[in-house]
Write a protein that holds these residues in place. Sequence first.
Motif, PDB file in Angstrom:
ATOM      1  N   UNK A  79       0.804  -1.216   0.000  1.00 55.02           N
ATOM      2  CA  UNK A  79       0.000   0.000   0.000  1.00 55.02           C
ATOM      3  C   UNK A  79       0.836   1.264   0.000  1.00 55.02           C
ATOM      4  N   UNK A  80       2.133   1.127   0.156  1.00 57.00           N
ATOM      5  CA  UNK A  80       3.068   2.257   0.107  1.00 57.00           C
ATOM      6  C   UNK A  80       3.704   2.270  -1.283  1.00 57.00           C
ATOM      7  N   UNK A  81       4.483   3.296  -1.593  1.00 57.53           N
ATOM      8  CA  UNK A  81       5.046   3.374  -2.948  1.00 57.53           C
ATOM      9  C   UNK A  81       5.944   2.187  -3.303  1.00 57.53           C
ATOM     10  N   UNK A  82       5.837   1.756  -4.534  1.00 64.37           N
ATOM     11  CA  UNK A  82       6.759   0.785  -5.132  1.00 64.37           C
ATOM     12  C   UNK A  82       7.334   1.497  -6.343  1.00 64.37           C
ATOM     13  N   UNK A  83       8.612   1.877  -6.246  1.00 63.56           N
ATOM     14  CA  UNK A  83       9.262   2.691  -7.271  1.00 63.56           C
ATOM     15  C   UNK A  83      10.338   1.858  -7.940  1.00 63.56           C
ATOM     16  N   UNK A  84      10.346   1.865  -9.265  1.00 61.33           N
ATOM     17  CA  UNK A  84      11.325   1.093 -10.034  1.00 61.33           C
ATOM     18  C   UNK A  84      12.294   2.048 -10.706  1.00 61.33           C
ATOM     19  N   UNK A  85      13.587   1.744 -10.582  1.00 61.31           N
ATOM     20  CA  UNK A  85      14.619   2.518 -11.267  1.00 61.31           C
ATOM     21  C   UNK A  85      15.582   1.549 -11.927  1.00 61.31           C
ATOM     22  N   UNK A  86      15.758   1.672 -13.224  1.00 60.95           N
ATOM     23  CA  UNK A  86      16.683   0.829 -13.979  1.00 60.95           C
ATOM     24  C   UNK A  86      18.006   1.573 -14.104  1.00 60.95           C
ATOM     25  N   UNK A 113      13.908  22.841  -7.347  1.00 62.02           N
ATOM     26  CA  UNK A 113      14.335  21.624  -6.652  1.00 62.02           C
ATOM     27  C   UNK A 113      13.499  20.447  -7.141  1.00 62.02           C
ATOM     28  N   UNK A 114      14.113  19.280  -7.128  1.00 66.01           N
ATOM     29  CA  UNK A 114      13.405  18.066  -7.536  1.00 66.01           C
ATOM     30  C   UNK A 114      13.764  16.958  -6.556  1.00 66.01           C
ATOM     31  N   UNK A 115      12.741  16.293  -6.029  1.00 65.65           N
ATOM     32  CA  UNK A 115      13.033  15.194  -5.129  1.00 65.65           C
ATOM     33  C   UNK A 115      13.362  13.957  -5.954  1.00 65.65           C
ATOM     34  N   UNK A 116      14.239  13.133  -5.397  1.00 66.60           N
ATOM     35  CA  UNK A 116      14.666  11.931  -6.101  1.00 66.60           C
ATOM     36  C   UNK A 116      13.762  10.751  -5.819  1.00 66.60           C
ATOM     37  N   UNK A 117      14.036   9.677  -6.519  1.00 58.56           N
ATOM     38  CA  UNK A 117      13.218   8.475  -6.403  1.00 58.56           C
ATOM     39  C   UNK A 117      13.330   7.810  -5.030  1.00 58.56           C
ATOM     40  N   UNK A 118      14.462   8.000  -4.351  1.00 57.54           N
ATOM     41  CA  UNK A 118      14.598   7.438  -3.008  1.00 57.54           C
ATOM     42  C   UNK A 118      13.580   8.095  -2.078  1.00 57.54           C
ATOM     43  N   UNK A 119      13.440   9.405  -2.176  1.00 58.07           N
ATOM     44  CA  UNK A 119      12.461  10.117  -1.353  1.00 58.07           C
ATOM     45  C   UNK A 119      11.044   9.775  -1.802  1.00 58.07           C
ATOM     46  N   UNK A 120      10.837   9.632  -3.094  1.00 57.25           N
ATOM     47  CA  UNK A 120       9.522   9.238  -3.612  1.00 57.25           C
ATOM     48  C   UNK A 120       9.106   7.886  -3.047  1.00 57.25           C
ATOM     49  N   UNK A 121      10.060   6.994  -2.837  1.00 58.59           N
ATOM     50  CA  UNK A 121       9.780   5.649  -2.326  1.00 58.59           C
ATOM     51  C   UNK A 121       9.720   5.589  -0.801  1.00 58.59           C
ATOM     52  N   UNK A 122       9.860   6.728  -0.124  1.00 55.42           N
ATOM     53  CA  UNK A 122       9.850   6.750   1.339  1.00 55.42           C
ATOM     54  C   UNK A 122       8.667   5.973   1.899  1.00 55.42           C
ATOM     55  N   UNK A 123       8.933   5.141   2.891  1.00 53.08           N
ATOM     56  CA  UNK A 123       7.977   4.252   3.553  1.00 53.08           C
ATOM     57  C   UNK A 123       7.592   3.052   2.685  1.00 53.08           C
ATOM     58  N   UNK A 125       9.049   0.743  -1.122  1.00 51.97           N
ATOM     59  CA  UNK A 125      10.134  -0.076  -1.673  1.00 51.97           C
ATOM     60  C   UNK A 125      10.674   0.556  -2.935  1.00 51.97           C
ATOM     61  N   UNK A 126      11.994   0.540  -3.068  1.00 47.63           N
ATOM     62  CA  UNK A 126      12.678   1.003  -4.274  1.00 47.63           C
ATOM     63  C   UNK A 126      13.342  -0.204  -4.917  1.00 47.63           C
ATOM     64  N   UNK A 127      12.926  -0.541  -6.138  1.00 46.26           N
ATOM     65  CA  UNK A 127      13.574  -1.605  -6.905  1.00 46.26           C
ATOM     66  C   UNK A 127      14.665  -0.969  -7.742  1.00 46.26           C
ATOM     67  N   UNK A 128      15.904  -1.329  -7.460  1.00 50.55           N
ATOM     68  CA  UNK A 128      17.044  -0.879  -8.257  1.00 50.55           C
ATOM     69  C   UNK A 128      17.410  -2.004  -9.216  1.00 50.55           C
ATOM     70  N   UNK A 129      16.869  -1.925 -10.409  1.00 52.46           N
ATOM     71  CA  UNK A 129      17.130  -2.940 -11.418  1.00 52.46           C
ATOM     72  C   UNK A 129      18.512  -2.707 -12.017  1.00 52.46           C
ATOM     73  N   UNK A 130      19.207  -3.764 -12.286  1.00 53.17           N
ATOM     74  CA  UNK A 130      20.574  -3.725 -12.827  1.00 53.17           C
ATOM     75  C   UNK A 130      21.493  -2.873 -11.953  1.00 53.17           C
TER      76      UNK A 130
END
Length: 188
Positions: A79-86, A113-123, A125-130
């Motif tokens: 129910x929290x963010x699931x963010x994918x970054x390749x 200013x722009x927030x990064x994907x790590x902050x977007x995924x706060x609380x 999961x961040x999938x770091x593909x490759x």
Amino acid sequence: VELGDSAIELRGAGAPAEEELLPIDHFGELFGRAPAMQRLFAMARRAAAASATVLIPGETGTGKDLLARPLHAGGPRTGRPFVVFDCGAIAPSLIEGALFGHVRGAFTGADHAKRGLVVTADKGTLLLDEIAELPLELQPKLLRTLQAGEVKPVGGTETVTVDVRVVAATNRDLRAEVAAGRFREDLF
């Protein structure tokens, strides 16, 4: 799990080598009745219940992302963010800003200013593909995020506290990458 020439491996730290297998034939969108698949599903269910960082090695096309999604959905961060970054799909010079964000004026053209994907995924999961494609000079910054739960945007002086679970996937042998000096041992 080996299927033909493809392999997916999921290792649990301190997990028992063998356990009684439940007659479960799927995990998320992955299906299989073979004992190897049932062992994978059992291990994945245990990993999903935790918030620990997970590394999913396997050849391209083996469904690492299909394993990552239910790891997130089946755990406490559902129910929290699931963010994918390749990490391999973007120019290395742009990865830091994409992951960690930037402050206004950090570089030419940074008019806001722009927030990064790590902050977007706060609380969540961040999938770091490759993950093996992550430049060596950015690996300490990711390690700091994993260890301290902190992110410093490009050009920033203040850190942002985050609570993010990282699931990393790679088609490379990270032990060999560490031995060749292309991946930090402490991050591995």
